[in-house]
Design a protein around this motif. Structure first.
Motif, PDB file in Angstrom:
ATOM      1  N   ALA A   1      47.032  14.143  47.304  1.00 57.78           N
ATOM      2  CA  ALA A   1      45.779  14.905  46.629  1.00 57.78           C
ATOM      3  C   ALA A   1      44.690  14.695  47.215  1.00 57.78           C
ATOM      4  N   GLU A   2      44.343  13.234  47.842  1.00 60.84           N
ATOM      5  CA  GLU A   2      43.017  13.123  48.681  1.00 60.84           C
ATOM      6  C   GLU A   2      43.161  13.625  50.020  1.00 60.84           C
ATOM      7  N   ALA A   3      44.190  13.891  50.434  1.00 60.46           N
ATOM      8  CA  ALA A   3      44.000  14.238  51.908  1.00 60.46           C
ATOM      9  C   ALA A   3      43.536  15.792  52.200  1.00 60.46           C
ATOM     10  N   MET A   4      42.623  15.545  53.294  1.00 62.13           N
ATOM     11  CA  MET A   4      42.043  16.654  53.806  1.00 62.13           C
ATOM     12  C   MET A   4      42.865  17.729  54.536  1.00 62.13           C
ATOM     13  N   LEU A   5      42.347  18.819  54.769  1.00 61.28           N
ATOM     14  CA  LEU A   5      43.254  20.045  55.230  1.00 61.28           C
ATOM     15  C   LEU A   5      42.923  20.284  56.705  1.00 61.28           C
ATOM     16  N   TRP A   6      43.586  20.349  57.631  1.00 57.37           N
ATOM     17  CA  TRP A   6      43.282  20.920  58.877  1.00 57.37           C
ATOM     18  C   TRP A   6      44.435  21.909  59.509  1.00 57.37           C
ATOM     19  N   GLN A   7      43.818  22.914  60.114  1.00 56.42           N
ATOM     20  CA  GLN A   7      44.623  23.597  60.864  1.00 56.42           C
ATOM     21  C   GLN A   7      44.285  24.490  62.206  1.00 56.42           C
ATOM     22  N   GLU A   8      45.109  25.067  62.898  1.00 62.12           N
ATOM     23  CA  GLU A   8      44.811  25.249  64.297  1.00 62.12           C
ATOM     24  C   GLU A   8      43.518  26.178  64.467  1.00 62.12           C
ATOM     25  N   GLY A   9      42.664  25.706  65.349  1.00 58.21           N
ATOM     26  CA  GLY A   9      41.442  26.507  65.552  1.00 58.21           C
ATOM     27  C   GLY A   9      40.278  25.668  64.946  1.00 58.21           C
ATOM     28  N   GLU A  10      40.623  24.745  64.103  1.00 56.88           N
ATOM     29  CA  GLU A  10      39.428  23.849  63.558  1.00 56.88           C
ATOM     30  C   GLU A  10      39.608  22.773  64.129  1.00 56.88           C
ATOM     31  N   PRO A  11      38.142  21.889  64.566  1.00 62.57           N
ATOM     32  CA  PRO A  11      37.793  20.776  65.038  1.00 62.57           C
ATOM     33  C   PRO A  11      38.825  19.669  64.339  1.00 62.57           C
ATOM     34  N   LEU A  12      39.207  18.937  65.219  1.00 59.44           N
ATOM     35  CA  LEU A  12      40.239  17.557  64.596  1.00 59.44           C
ATOM     36  C   LEU A  12      39.206  16.723  63.672  1.00 59.44           C
ATOM     37  N   PRO A  13      39.998  16.418  62.531  1.00 60.47           N
ATOM     38  CA  PRO A  13      39.234  15.782  61.587  1.00 60.47           C
ATOM     39  C   PRO A  13      39.014  14.299  61.979  1.00 60.47           C
ATOM     40  N   PRO A  14      37.989  13.565  61.238  1.00 59.45           N
ATOM     41  CA  PRO A  14      37.928  12.001  61.410  1.00 59.45           C
ATOM     42  C   PRO A  14      38.925  11.593  60.350  1.00 59.45           C
ATOM     43  N   ALA A  15      40.137  11.529  60.603  1.00 57.87           N
ATOM     44  CA  ALA A  15      40.903  11.202  59.738  1.00 57.87           C
ATOM     45  C   ALA A  15      42.445  10.920  60.517  1.00 57.87           C
ATOM     46  N   ALA A  16      43.328  10.120  59.942  1.00 52.34           N
ATOM     47  CA  ALA A  16      44.751  10.124  60.531  1.00 52.34           C
ATOM     48  C   ALA A  16      45.449  11.502  60.101  1.00 52.34           C
ATOM     49  N   LEU A  17      45.413  12.291  61.349  1.00 53.19           N
ATOM     50  CA  LEU A  17      46.045  13.693  60.818  1.00 53.19           C
ATOM     51  C   LEU A  17      47.697  13.568  61.106  1.00 53.19           C
ATOM     52  N   LEU A  18      48.352  13.894  59.988  1.00 60.06           N
ATOM     53  CA  LEU A  18      49.795  14.196  60.126  1.00 60.06           C
ATOM     54  C   LEU A  18      49.947  15.550  60.351  1.00 60.06           C
ATOM     55  N   CYS A  19      51.026  15.728  61.336  1.00 61.94           N
ATOM     56  CA  CYS A  19      51.291  17.018  61.731  1.00 61.94           C
ATOM     57  C   CYS A  19      52.716  17.333  62.152  1.00 61.94           C
ATOM     58  N   ASP A  20      53.602  18.024  61.523  1.00 57.01           N
ATOM     59  CA  ASP A  20      55.036  18.211  62.010  1.00 57.01           C
ATOM     60  C   ASP A  20      55.032  19.136  63.201  1.00 57.01           C
ATOM     61  N   ASP A  21      56.275  18.998  64.112  1.00 57.54           N
ATOM     62  CA  ASP A  21      57.278  18.117  64.122  1.00 57.54           C
ATOM     63  C   ASP A  21      56.543  16.600  64.757  1.00 57.54           C
ATOM     64  N   GLY A  22      57.518  15.598  65.031  1.00 59.18           N
ATOM     65  CA  GLY A  22      57.042  14.409  65.629  1.00 59.18           C
ATOM     66  C   GLY A  22      57.065  14.362  67.109  1.00 59.18           C
ATOM     67  N   MET A  23      57.298  15.519  67.734  1.00 57.61           N
ATOM     68  CA  MET A  23      57.393  15.450  69.458  1.00 57.61           C
ATOM     69  C   MET A  23      56.570  16.477  69.918  1.00 57.61           C
ATOM     70  N   GLY A  24      55.858  17.519  69.026  1.00 54.22           N
ATOM     71  CA  GLY A  24      55.227  18.457  69.801  1.00 54.22           C
ATOM     72  C   GLY A  24      55.911  19.721  70.171  1.00 54.22           C
ATOM     73  N   LEU A  25      57.402  19.642  69.810  1.00 50.26           N
ATOM     74  CA  LEU A  25      57.915  20.771  70.530  1.00 50.26           C
ATOM     75  C   LEU A  25      58.036  21.894  69.217  1.00 50.26           C
ATOM     76  N   ALA A  26      57.531  21.702  68.145  1.00 47.40           N
ATOM     77  CA  ALA A  26      57.402  22.783  67.278  1.00 47.40           C
ATOM     78  C   ALA A  26      56.211  22.556  66.126  1.00 47.40           C
ATOM     79  N   GLY A  27      56.139  23.461  65.337  1.00 47.07           N
ATOM     80  CA  GLY A  27      55.358  23.250  64.224  1.00 47.07           C
ATOM     81  C   GLY A  27      53.779  23.120  64.692  1.00 47.07           C
ATOM     82  N   PRO A  28      52.741  22.820  63.847  1.00 45.25           N
ATOM     83  CA  PRO A  28      51.409  22.351  63.950  1.00 45.25           C
ATOM     84  C   PRO A  28      51.253  21.438  64.863  1.00 45.25           C
ATOM     85  N   SER A  29      52.062  20.514  65.077  1.00 44.03           N
ATOM     86  CA  SER A  29      51.817  19.079  66.192  1.00 44.03           C
ATOM     87  C   SER A  29      51.690  19.707  67.551  1.00 44.03           C
ATOM     88  N   ARG A  30      52.364  20.906  67.714  1.00 44.86           N
ATOM     89  CA  ARG A  30      52.204  21.632  69.115  1.00 44.86           C
ATOM     90  C   ARG A  30      50.724  21.946  69.670  1.00 44.86           C
TER      91      ARG A  30
END
Length: 382
Positions: free
Chosen positions: A261-290
């Protein structure tokens, strides 16, 4: 009862184990090898004739190295039953969207899986099957099979000491397949977690943490004490996992809900947040982590990798370039944990899945009865 290796033993990835007894044939998992994407080693080593003769596929969980070849099996002759938990069924399409072709995904969407639950006992022909919670992800199970007076235990992916997910003990068996993803690693989970929290505290500007949506993301949410951020597309899946209290350790759901509930939201095109940003998948092959990995590399923003890094993946490229750090987060058993699982099973013969032959040989001194030189195509009697 016979066992045939179609993938995942003698190699990392594309876990797929064939079982035959009394004329009934089934597969335990149908994964892909992300390090071989686009090549001949991507899918399991199994022929169309073998796929046509299969009665069923049991999927232990929805990670790509255990389920992403499901549609490929359908495209190459499989038309039998598919069994998995409700949670795995809900996550499978997202995994296939990242790791399967459009045709394979379409074929898999036509499947109406039979839902199994942890602790459930059922039969496929003469093969009696039990399942239990794996401790790896919500909806993840191990399998115990019995036929012809012999028994086999298949761990799938397990975590005996997860602070978040519960694992049920496996019954005794004659042959056991252990999850050897971490090879000879002996570092306790608490020490691994402490290293990650220390690293995050030393990077107050935030960092990108690519991570699978199911499993590790929830455990990281429970671990991270610094500000947290997620991609908006992850929130429904994360919330669904937190709500599945029967798969979690007692009391952990409230903590996870509060952190989510406390987590900030980040999406593509926005500055990276001053937080530990979890984004899937774990390898950068797919999803927002790419996109997040690419942006972090351009901006000189910290990157922390915490899981398997396949050759050629965006995560591997950043690691090789010195633009990412790597600290393993414990989502598979250590060597002492695997030795304990093997000893408790009473199995006279052990196979190590999710590792290459050299790694398996290194485990044999600590795990008596471990057969280290098997590879895809080999057949053994249980």
């Amino acid at each position: 009862m016979k066992l045939k290796i179609h993938g995942g033993v003698g190699e990392k990835g594309r876990t797929c184990i064939g079982i035959e007894a009394g004329g009934t044939r089934l597969l335990l998992d149908v994964g892909v090898d992300t390090s071989a994407q686009g090549g001949p080693g991507y899918y399991p080593v199994i022929t169309p004739d073998e796929l046509e003769r299969l009665d069923a596929i049991i999927v232990t969980h929805a990670h790509e190295d255990h389920v992403a070849a499901l549609g490929w099996c359908c495209a190459n002759g499989f038309s039998g039953r598919v069994l998995m938990t409700a949670e795995t069924a809900a996550e499978t399409d997202a995994t296939l969207s990242a790791y399967a072709t459009k045709r394979e995904q379409t074929l898999a969407r036509r499947i109406r899986p039979e839902i199994i639950g942890p602790g459930q006992a059922f039969a496929l022909g003469p093969i009696g099957i039990r399942t239990g919670r794996s401790g790896h992800v919500v909806g993840g199970v191990w399998c115990h099979l019995q036929a012809d007076g012999r028994s086999l235990g298949y761990c799938g992916d397990v975590v005996p000491a997860s602070p978040v997910f519960a694992m049920d003990p496996l019954p005794p068996c004659d042959l056991l397949l252990v999850d050897a993803s971490y090879g000879a690693d002996r570092v306790p989970a608490a020490e691994r977690g402490g290293a990650i929290t220390h690293w995050l505290a030393a990077h107050p500007q935030g960092a990108v943490l690519p991570t699978p949506l199911s499993g590790r993301s929830i455990e990281l949410i429970g671990l991270i004490g610094t500000p947290l951020a997620i991609h908006p597309a992850m929130r429904p899946g994360l919330a669904q996992q937190v709500a599945a209290a029967s798969w979690l350790r007692p009391g952990i759901a409230d903590l996870l809900s509060a952190r989510l509930a406390e987590a900030m939201l980040w999406q593509e095109g926005e500055p990276l947040p001053p937080a530990a940003l979890l984004c899937d998948d774990g390898m950068g092959l797919a999803g927002p982590s790419r996109a997040a990995l690419a942006q972090a590399a351009r901006d000189g923003h910290p990157i922390l990798l915490t899981g398997h890094v396949p050759t050629g993946s965006p995560a591997a490229v950043q690691l090789a370039a010195g633009k990412a750090d790597w600290l393993r987060f414990p989502t598979h058993p250590t060597l002492p944990e695997n030795a304990a699982i093997a000893a408790a099973s009473g199995a006279g013969r052990i196979l190590a899945h999710s590792c290459d032959a050299e790694t398996a040989r290194s485990l044999a001194a600590d795990i008596p009865g471990l057969a280290a030189d098997l590879r895809p195509g080999d057949v053994i009697e249980v």
